[in-house]
Design a protein around this motif. Structure first.
Motif, PDB file in Angstrom:
ATOM      1  N   ILE A 150      47.409  79.499 -46.281  1.00 22.45           N
ATOM      2  CA  ILE A 150      47.225  78.085 -45.958  1.00 22.45           C
ATOM      3  C   ILE A 150      46.188  77.958 -44.846  1.00 22.45           C
ATOM      4  O   ILE A 150      46.294  78.601 -43.804  1.00 22.45           O
ATOM      5  CB  ILE A 150      48.553  77.441 -45.505  1.00 22.45           C
ATOM      6  CG1 ILE A 150      49.606  77.616 -46.606  1.00 22.45           C
ATOM      7  CG2 ILE A 150      48.361  75.967 -45.198  1.00 22.45           C
ATOM      8  CD1 ILE A 150      50.988  77.159 -46.229  1.00 22.45           C
TER       9      ILE A 150
ATOM     10  N   ASN B 217      43.817  76.409 -41.689  1.00 22.79           N
ATOM     11  CA  ASN B 217      44.109  75.683 -40.460  1.00 22.79           C
ATOM     12  C   ASN B 217      43.663  74.236 -40.636  1.00 22.79           C
ATOM     13  O   ASN B 217      42.464  73.934 -40.657  1.00 22.79           O
ATOM     14  CB  ASN B 217      43.401  76.329 -39.265  1.00 22.79           C
ATOM     15  CG  ASN B 217      43.905  75.756 -37.950  1.00 22.79           C
ATOM     16  OD1 ASN B 217      44.048  74.540 -37.800  1.00 22.79           O
ATOM     17  ND2 ASN B 217      44.185  76.624 -36.996  1.00 22.79           N
TER      18      ASN B 217
ATOM     19  N   VAL C  19      52.237  75.031 -40.160  1.00 21.40           N
ATOM     20  CA  VAL C  19      51.612  74.016 -41.006  1.00 21.40           C
ATOM     21  C   VAL C  19      52.185  72.639 -40.695  1.00 21.40           C
ATOM     22  O   VAL C  19      51.448  71.662 -40.569  1.00 21.40           O
ATOM     23  CB  VAL C  19      51.808  74.354 -42.501  1.00 21.40           C
ATOM     24  CG1 VAL C  19      51.439  73.157 -43.381  1.00 21.40           C
ATOM     25  CG2 VAL C  19      50.959  75.550 -42.879  1.00 21.40           C
TER      26      VAL C  19
ATOM     27  N   SER D 134      50.799  71.238 -37.531  1.00 20.29           N
ATOM     28  CA  SER D 134      49.456  70.705 -37.754  1.00 20.29           C
ATOM     29  C   SER D 134      49.505  69.342 -38.434  1.00 20.29           C
ATOM     30  O   SER D 134      48.750  68.429 -38.073  1.00 20.29           O
ATOM     31  CB  SER D 134      48.632  71.679 -38.601  1.00 20.29           C
ATOM     32  OG  SER D 134      48.386  72.884 -37.910  1.00 20.29           O
TER      33      SER D 134
END
Length: 293
Positions: free
Chosen positions: A6, A8, A156, A159
């Motif tokens: 995944i 950034n 994740v 984020s």
């Protein structure tokens, strides 16, 4: 368990951040609101780039610590659809307590103060991020790792939360539909959080969901026009001073205070403004004074 690769998300969003800041500048001037203060916005953008750069270093530390604690997990939560729903609520709950603690304990306020140091409120303010907090604030998310969420899944969702919080830093959006204001963090709710009006101090710590503030009695609706900044503003556009001023003041207080070692340690653990001799002014006291009027 196979872990997907995944990217950034914050790094990919940087062009979007810059474009939307420019659009907001144009709209702000067009509707004749307070014009952007470009020095202030420039400081915020520099702080944001510094945060991204240092994040490249801190992410390695955070991932190492998370992977260590993952070995002691209670469950193993798989990468399937329902786990993303769980981590959405769980991460947002952790964020609430991280954010609230960042206002109630000076050790964490020393890094979080950066985000509140602007006396303006616009999309560039969202980019004004700490250069030190990412090296130790991650401890608030360790319980999720021990519970069984994979470190990548937690990172994740962190984020995603930060990306959501970007758009709420604006005065161009007033009130949204009542159902949305009741559940989600909005520009109105977050303007309160950035305000220094006594009734607004240390309120609305939400990330994505405002329900935690409502549940734990830290919610305050926007009524009076917010006055942004700090109770005592630092009045500088120098990114270095913005990043480290509160750390310097904190250690000055610890070193200069003529008191016992346990009391010196309390400067880290007590709220901003606390003094061992009782002369400090706490934000909760300012709020209580306002409530008495």
């Amino acid at each position: 368990m196979e872990i997907p690769e995944i990217p950034n998300l914050i790094h990919y969003a940087i062009p979007f951040f810059l474009i939307t800041v420019i659009v907001e500048v144009i709209l702000t001037v067009k509707v004749r609101m307070d014009n952007y203060e470009f020095k202030d916005a420039g400081t915020s953008i520099v702080m944001g780039f510094g945060n991204v750069f240092l994040g490249l270093i801190s992410k390695s530390l955070v991932l190492t610590v998370f992977l260590f604690f993952y070995e002691f997990r209670i469950f193993t939560i798989p990468f399937i659809w329902w786990s993303w729903i769980l981590v959405f609520f769980a991460e947002d709950f952790c964020y609430y307590w991280f954010h609230r603690t960042s206002h109630e304990k000076r050790l964490f306020w020393a890094s979080h103060i950066v985000h509140h140091s602007s006396q303006k409120y616009n999309l560039s303010t969202a980019l004004r991020q700490t250069w030190s907090g990412s090296f130790y604030s991650f401890i608030f998310w360790i319980p999720l790792i021990i519970l069984g969420f994979h470190p990548i899944m937690v990172l994740v969702q962190i984020s995603i939360s930060l990306l959501y919080q970007y758009w709420i830093h604006t005065e161009l959006i007033q009130k949204l539909p009542k159902w949305f204001e009741a559940v989600f963090n909005t520009p109105s709710h977050h303007r309160v959080h950035h305000a220094t009006n006594p009734q607004y101090l240390d309120r609305n710590h939400a990330g994505i969901l405002i329900i935690w503030d409502r549940l734990f009695s830290t919610f305050e609706p926007e009524v009076e026009k917010p006055v942004y900044g700090l109770v005592k503003n630092i009045n500088t556009y120098n990114p270095i001073k913005v990043a480290f001023n509160e750390w310097i003041q904190l250690f000055k207080d610890v070193i200069s205070s003529k008191t016992s070692f346990p009391n010196k340690l309390k400067y880290f653990l007590k709220p901003p403004g606390w003094k061992h001799d009782g002369t400090g002014i706490l934000s909760r006291d300012l709020r209580k004074d306002w409530e008495k009027k």
